[in-house]
Design a protein around this motif. Structure first.
Motif, PDB file in Angstrom:
ATOM      1  N   GLY A 119       0.811  -1.214   0.000  1.00 48.98           N
ATOM      2  CA  GLY A 119       0.000   0.000   0.000  1.00 48.98           C
ATOM      3  C   GLY A 119       0.842   1.260   0.000  1.00 48.98           C
ATOM      4  N   GLY A 120       1.935   1.247   0.763  1.00 45.15           N
ATOM      5  CA  GLY A 120       2.819   2.409   0.781  1.00 45.15           C
ATOM      6  C   GLY A 120       3.470   2.654  -0.566  1.00 45.15           C
ATOM      7  N   TYR A 121       3.877   1.572  -1.229  1.00 48.44           N
ATOM      8  CA  TYR A 121       4.502   1.708  -2.548  1.00 48.44           C
ATOM      9  C   TYR A 121       3.506   2.248  -3.571  1.00 48.44           C
ATOM     10  CZ  TYR A 121       7.126   0.425  -6.739  1.00 48.44           C
ATOM     11  OH  TYR A 121       7.783   0.456  -7.938  1.00 48.44           O
ATOM     12  N   ALA A 122       2.273   1.745  -3.508  1.00 45.11           N
ATOM     13  CA  ALA A 122       1.243   2.230  -4.435  1.00 45.11           C
ATOM     14  C   ALA A 122       0.943   3.708  -4.186  1.00 45.11           C
ATOM     15  CB  ALA A 122      -0.027   1.396  -4.277  1.00 45.11           C
ATOM     16  N   MET A 123       0.824   4.103  -2.928  1.00 48.89           N
ATOM     17  CA  MET A 123       0.515   5.492  -2.610  1.00 48.89           C
ATOM     18  C   MET A 123       1.676   6.418  -2.968  1.00 48.89           C
ATOM     19  SD  MET A 123      -1.877   7.409  -1.665  1.00 48.89           S
ATOM     20  CE  MET A 123      -2.974   6.054  -1.287  1.00 48.89           C
ATOM     21  N   TYR A 124       2.892   5.894  -2.918  1.00 46.29           N
ATOM     22  CA  TYR A 124       4.050   6.707  -3.299  1.00 46.29           C
ATOM     23  C   TYR A 124       3.945   7.142  -4.758  1.00 46.29           C
ATOM     24  CZ  TYR A 124       8.854   7.969  -4.426  1.00 46.29           C
ATOM     25  OH  TYR A 124       9.971   8.633  -4.876  1.00 46.29           O
ATOM     26  N   PHE A 125       3.460   6.242  -5.609  1.00 43.83           N
ATOM     27  CA  PHE A 125       3.317   6.595  -7.019  1.00 43.83           C
ATOM     28  C   PHE A 125       2.137   7.530  -7.248  1.00 43.83           C
ATOM     29  CE2 PHE A 125       6.156   3.039  -7.859  1.00 43.83           C
ATOM     30  CZ  PHE A 125       6.926   3.575  -8.867  1.00 43.83           C
ATOM     31  N   VAL A 126       1.130   7.443  -6.384  1.00 46.32           N
ATOM     32  CA  VAL A 126      -0.006   8.360  -6.518  1.00 46.32           C
ATOM     33  C   VAL A 126       0.437   9.798  -6.267  1.00 46.32           C
ATOM     34  CG1 VAL A 126      -2.236   9.014  -5.550  1.00 46.32           C
ATOM     35  CG2 VAL A 126      -1.702   6.602  -5.922  1.00 46.32           C
ATOM     36  N   PHE A 127       1.292   9.997  -5.258  1.00 43.66           N
ATOM     37  CA  PHE A 127       1.739  11.340  -4.890  1.00 43.66           C
ATOM     38  C   PHE A 127       3.169  11.617  -5.344  1.00 43.66           C
ATOM     39  CE2 PHE A 127      -1.620  10.434  -1.823  1.00 43.66           C
ATOM     40  CZ  PHE A 127      -2.361  11.603  -1.885  1.00 43.66           C
ATOM     41  N   LYS A 128       3.675  10.826  -6.276  1.00 41.39           N
ATOM     42  CA  LYS A 128       5.053  11.013  -6.719  1.00 41.39           C
ATOM     43  C   LYS A 128       5.232  12.401  -7.316  1.00 41.39           C
ATOM     44  CE  LYS A 128       8.754   8.579  -9.106  1.00 41.39           C
ATOM     45  NZ  LYS A 128       9.111   7.422  -9.938  1.00 41.39           N
TER      46      LYS A 128
END
Length: 361
Positions: free
Chosen positions: A47-56
């Motif tokens: 989940g953290g990795y996915a959210m990192y790309f959302v707010f990259k």
């Protein structure tokens, strides 16, 4: 070690005071709890990795990723803990299967959600290469579309420019040929079209006058061609054709680095196919096996709980629940008796008061 054991017991969702009475059950629930814990840990990373790309690209992207990763991991952990602890080992096998079926389906869905972001990281290099090809093809298609639209819009002007260029090229070729003939005539070179007599005679003078006239026509034609080319270039600039170029290597690297979750997810799906559209079985199997691995890992606590035999802890829990239910029923009976007694007393008191009132009359 004792603290770690108790932590995994907590993760498995058991009643610790009851489990402490049965040492033979300790390791089983440590294993179940550890599986649930690591499932939640993988969910947090995913989940953290996915959210990192959302707010990259955002300065707070890392903080958002950490916060959401922890939140998502705790949510999955709590859900897995509930799924496992809610399976009643004191029921029949058929009933246990019926109880576990919706939980297994839910575990499969959770496993799919968890596995996707981790698959994106595992195949990061291949995804970037596929995105580069996609971005390049899209840019090429965009340029082709703009060119076709421009050609359709300015068909008359482009055809006129093409005809003028053809006339110019033909005129230049003719002038070059005639100039060579003039040189042959002046220097006495004998050909089928020259006299072979050296000197600047009447034929040479007439030929030179013709060349001057044709050169003037060529200059005028060149001027018209340049004017039309300037017009076409201006229209291309206005319509955006000149500003569109194929991406360079650095631009492609930059685009793939800032690619969002949706683009990367699409590229991961495309890894199962070659660039020519045929299916790449090797990569497709690799992606599928990784996804199945996480799905199996997510379902593992449920399977372990179902496969394990009914042990002394389960019997103790059943006895404890039976005792608590019996105690609850007795409490209910007690409350009913008390309520009935109070009501009876109130009725008797009311009757006595009514009798006293009637006696006084």
């Amino acid at each position: 070690m004792d603290a770690l054991t108790r932590f995994f017991w907590f993760c498995s969702g058991i009643h610790q005071p009851t489990l402490e009475k049965h040492p033979t059950e300790h390791n089983k629930y440590v294993g179940i709890g550890a599986t649930i814990f690591f499932t939640g840990l993988f969910a947090a990373l995913s989940g953290g990795y996915a959210m990192y790309f959302v707010f990259k690209g955002d300065t707070a992207a890392v903080l958002f990723a950490i916060f959401f990763g922890i939140l998502w991991g705790l949510a999955i952990f709590n859900m897995d803990r509930y799924i496992v602890s809610s399976i009643n080992k004191n029921s029949s096998s058929t009933k246990q299967i019926l109880q576990a079926t919706p939980r297994i389906l839910l575990a499969i869905m959770i496993g799919m959600v968890i596995s996707r972001p981790l698959e994106l990281k595992i195949f990061d290099k291949e995804i970037k290469e596929r995105l580069k090809v996609s971005y390049l093809n899209n840019q090429r298609a965009k340029i082709d579309t703009l060119n076709k639209a421009f050609t359709n819009k300015y068909t008359i002007e482009l055809n006129k420019l093409k005809e003028s260029k053809a006339q110019r090229d033909s005129l230049e070729s003719g002038i070059k040929s005639d100039r060579q003939k003039l040189n042959f005539e002046v220097f006495g070179t004998k050909t089928t079209e020259t006299s072979g007599v050296m000197g600047y005679g009447p034929y040479a003078k007439r030929k030179e006058e013709e060349l001057k006239q044709r050169q003037q026509n060529l200059d005028s034609l060149n001027s018209d061609v340049r004017r039309m080319e300037n017009f076409v270039d201006g229209r291309k600039q206005f319509d955006g054709l000149l500003s569109e170029r194929l991406y360079t290597g650095k631009q492609l690297d930059s685009l793939t680095n800032i690619a969002g979750f949706a683009d990367r997810n699409w590229a991961l799906g495309q890894l199962s196919f070659n660039t020519n559209g045929t299916r790449d079985s090797t990569t497709a199997l690799a992606v599928s096996f990784i996804g199945l691995l996480f799905i199996f890992f997510e379902c593992l606590p449920v399977f372990v709980k179902m496969m394990s035999s009914r042990g002394p802890y389960d019997r103790s829990v059943e006895n404890l629940e039976t005792s608590q239910m019996h105690s609850s029923e007795k409490d209910r009976d007690f409350e009913i008796e008390v309520t009935d007694g109070v009501y009876g007393t109130r009725v008797a008191t009311a009757i006595e008061k009514q009798k006293e009132t009637l006696t006084k009359l």
